[in-house]
Write an enzyme that holds these catalytic residues in place. Structure first.
Site, PDB file in Angstrom:
ATOM      1  N   GLY A  15       0.836  -1.200   0.000  1.00  0.00           N
ATOM      2  CA  GLY A  15       0.000   0.000   0.000  1.00  0.00           C
ATOM      3  C   GLY A  15       0.865   1.242   0.000  1.00  0.00           C
ATOM      4  N   VAL A  50       6.392   9.911   5.369  1.00  0.00           N
ATOM      5  CA  VAL A  50       6.799  11.199   5.937  1.00  0.00           C
ATOM      6  C   VAL A  50       6.085  12.321   5.185  1.00  0.00           C
ATOM      7  CG1 VAL A  50       9.037  10.327   6.653  1.00  0.00           C
ATOM      8  CG2 VAL A  50       8.783  11.306   4.387  1.00  0.00           C
ATOM      9  N   ALA A  53       7.135  16.425  -0.401  1.00  0.00           N
ATOM     10  CA  ALA A  53       7.127  17.600  -1.266  1.00  0.00           C
ATOM     11  C   ALA A  53       7.061  17.107  -2.705  1.00  0.00           C
ATOM     12  CB  ALA A  53       8.383  18.442  -1.040  1.00  0.00           C
ATOM     13  N   LYS A  81       3.555  24.800  -2.870  1.00  0.00           N
ATOM     14  CA  LYS A  81       4.997  24.833  -3.058  1.00  0.00           C
ATOM     15  C   LYS A  81       5.310  25.507  -4.385  1.00  0.00           C
ATOM     16  CE  LYS A  81       8.974  21.853  -3.909  1.00  0.00           C
ATOM     17  NZ  LYS A  81       9.477  20.478  -4.016  1.00  0.00           N
ATOM     18  N   LEU A 336       9.660   2.955  -4.411  1.00  0.00           N
ATOM     19  CA  LEU A 336      10.948   2.570  -3.828  1.00  0.00           C
ATOM     20  C   LEU A 336      11.386   1.180  -4.246  1.00  0.00           C
ATOM     21  CD1 LEU A 336      10.466   3.977  -0.202  1.00  0.00           C
ATOM     22  CD2 LEU A 336      11.695   5.021  -2.108  1.00  0.00           C
ATOM     23  N   ILE A 349       7.614  11.170  -5.492  1.00  0.00           N
ATOM     24  CA  ILE A 349       6.236  10.999  -5.944  1.00  0.00           C
ATOM     25  C   ILE A 349       6.175  11.018  -7.467  1.00  0.00           C
ATOM     26  CG2 ILE A 349       3.953  12.091  -6.015  1.00  0.00           C
ATOM     27  CD1 ILE A 349       4.311  10.900  -3.364  1.00  0.00           C
ATOM     28  N   GLY A 435      15.789  14.762 -24.928  1.00  0.00           N
ATOM     29  CA  GLY A 435      14.629  13.887 -25.023  1.00  0.00           C
ATOM     30  C   GLY A 435      13.464  14.388 -24.188  1.00  0.00           C
TER      31      GLY A 435
END
Length: 504
Positions: A15, A50, A53, A81, A336, A349, A435
């Site tokens: 998840g 965590v 950003a 941001k 990851l 992200i 590219g």
């Protein structure tokens, strides 16, 4: 045996942010009918979770899902941001910003920075930051969405978000389940493979339940349950260029000012992040264990907080690099599980998002074939390597020699692909996008200049503008940026009207 051979079964293993981003996006496009999507996760297994950003591409993902921005901000305790501030990277006491959006405005075929460089040589221009609307607004603590109010010289400000990753995953889970994704709770105890093809056929849970699928997305994090533990895919280790291998993460009380930018502060053997959320500030220290101890790293982290720590620092260990194949057999690694690049430029992200975009474009019926997998892997490697080079630039182009870590970074060899970029800019001021790489010419420009890499010359066409006209142009553009930013609401006030969390 698949009870419905015309249906492609997709199992998402894990998840967290990667798993639920995968589930939400796929459910939006393919759930039901020809595709069945299941997600397997265990509440007993933690996630990194965590403060995160992001970069402006997150808006494309949210828009694809039809997410209401105000609702999303409230649900994730998010803030806006406009860029990333880098403190003490090129030298102690120096700071610069990699802001989103344009810097200046190109004149004809020649990029703005060639004119800026000539104007600087003549003493007719300010710092590069003066010609960025995003940085001007960020430094003033301002925020707005949509068309500019006082000028049409530049497009609307691009922006991204800071948010609580755990709350984001929970938000996406609700969307995914509403759209047909089936969640299976349980710890995986074994993985079964086809004896002839080597493809993964099913995973078995502690309960004895078996989850079979045609295509598996490995979102199991650093562990890489399927892509590495099962398939032994292998890993490209880039720690010779990116030596940081550990991190400590800790939240602290919210700062008095809700700044619309991420901050990265270089420390003795790494760097510290600061991510302002509505209810708290996320902090972390990324460092190299070969140059400092865990205890010293924790001490530095806690000393640099804006407010009271809300938990004990949480340790993470990693190796910079990527899997030799992101798609191996019928397993695609996402997040990851596919690799790790430290979050210096907030790309974690995005790498999930881009992998999913790639998957949707190449979505197979059933397990897919070797040609599609090979192209997926080629594109993934190209993206990882480009981002890798961009991050290495921050470490390599430095004047710091106040610690063994920074002396090591300044002296280390770098990939030829990065060395060529630096030479091209240093000698002639040229930056060319390669590219479909993530970072733009303007992004490379801000970091090169911010890290102290300046060109020896500029484009000859920049000499065709009279000095008085050049000075007028620079002054006018800078004034336009200041005027537009001055009329924007304060960042905190903007959030109060658009997406304030009830608990904040």
């Amino acid at each position: 045996m698949n009870p419905n051979p015309t249906q492609t079964r997709i199992a998402i293993i894990g998840g967290g942010t990667a798993g639920w981003m995968s589930a939400a996006l796929l459910s939006n496009f393919v759930a039901g009918g020809d595709f069945r999507i299941e997600l397997v996760e265990s509440e007993a297994i933690g996630t990194v979770g965590v403060g995160e950003a992001t970069i402006p591409q997150i808006n494309l993902y949210n828009q694809a899902l039809g997410i209401d921005e105000d609702e999303f901000l409230a649900a994730t305790q998010g803030s806006y941001k406009l860029g990333i501030e880098f403190v003490d990277w090129s030298r102690r006491g120096h700071r610069y910003m990699h802001a989103f959006g344009e810097v200046g405005r190109d004149i004809g075929v020649v990029p703005f920075h060639h004119y800026w460089h000539r104007a600087r040589e003549l003493g007719l221009a300010g710092e590069l930051a003066a010609y960025s609307l995003n940085e001007t607004a960020a430094r003033a603590g301002r925020m707005q969405r949509g068309p500019l109010k006082t000028t049409n010289v530049v497009p609307p400000m691009p922006y991204a978000f800071h948010f609580d990753a755990s709350l984001y995953a929970a938000y996406l889970r609700r969307l995914a389940e509403q759209r047909g994704v089936v969640r299976r709770e349980g710890r995986i105890v074994s993985v079964e493979r086809d004896g002839e093809s080597g493809d993964v056929t099913e995973v078995r849970l502690e309960s004895g339940e078996a989850i079979a699928a045609d295509l598996f997305l490995d979102c199991s994090g650093f562990r890489g349950l399927l892509i590495e533990e099962t398939l032994s895919t292998g890993f490209h280790d880039w720690s010779n260029w990116l030596p940081c291998d550990r991190a400590l993460a800790v939240p602290c009380a919210a700062a008095a000012e809700l700044t619309p930018y991420t901050r990265s502060t270089a420390l003795e053997a790494g760097w510290q992040w600061r991510i302002p959320l509505q209810h708290r500030t996320g902090n972390g220290h990324v460092y190299c264990s070969g140059f400092t101890s865990d205890e010293a790293a924790a001490e530095l982290l806690l000393a640099g907080l804006d407010g009271e720590a809300l938990a004990e620092p949480r340790p993470l260990r990693f190796t910079a690099g990527m899997r030799r194949k992101a798609w191996n057999h019928n397993v695609i690694a996402v997040g990851l599980a596919s690799g790790f690049l430290e979050p210096l430029e907030s790309t974690s992200i995005h790498l999930v998002q881009s992998a999913l975009s790639r998957l949707v474009k190449m979505l197979p019926r059933g397990k897919g074939d070797a040609a599609v997998a090979a192209e997926f892997n080629r594109q993934a490697a190209e993206e990882y390597e480009s981002i890798r080079d961009f991050i290495i630039l921050h470490y390599k182009a430095t004047e710091r020699d106040d610690s063994a870590f920074w002396r090591h970074c300044a002296a280390m060899p770098i990939p030829d692909s990065l060395a060529e970029r630096i030479s091209l800019f240093r000698e002639a001021g040229h930056i060319f996008r390669r590219g479909e790489e993530l970072f733009t010419v303007v992004g490379w420009l801000q970091v090169l200049v911010g890290q102290g890499v300046l060109p020896a010359s500029h484009h000859p066409l920049a000499d065709h503008v009279e000095p008085a006209d050049l000075e007028s142009y620079m002054q006018t553009f800078e004034a336009l940026m200041r005027r537009e930013a001055a009329q924007m609401p304060r960042h905190a006030d903007f959030i109060a009207r658009h997406g304030a969390a009830q608990a904040a």
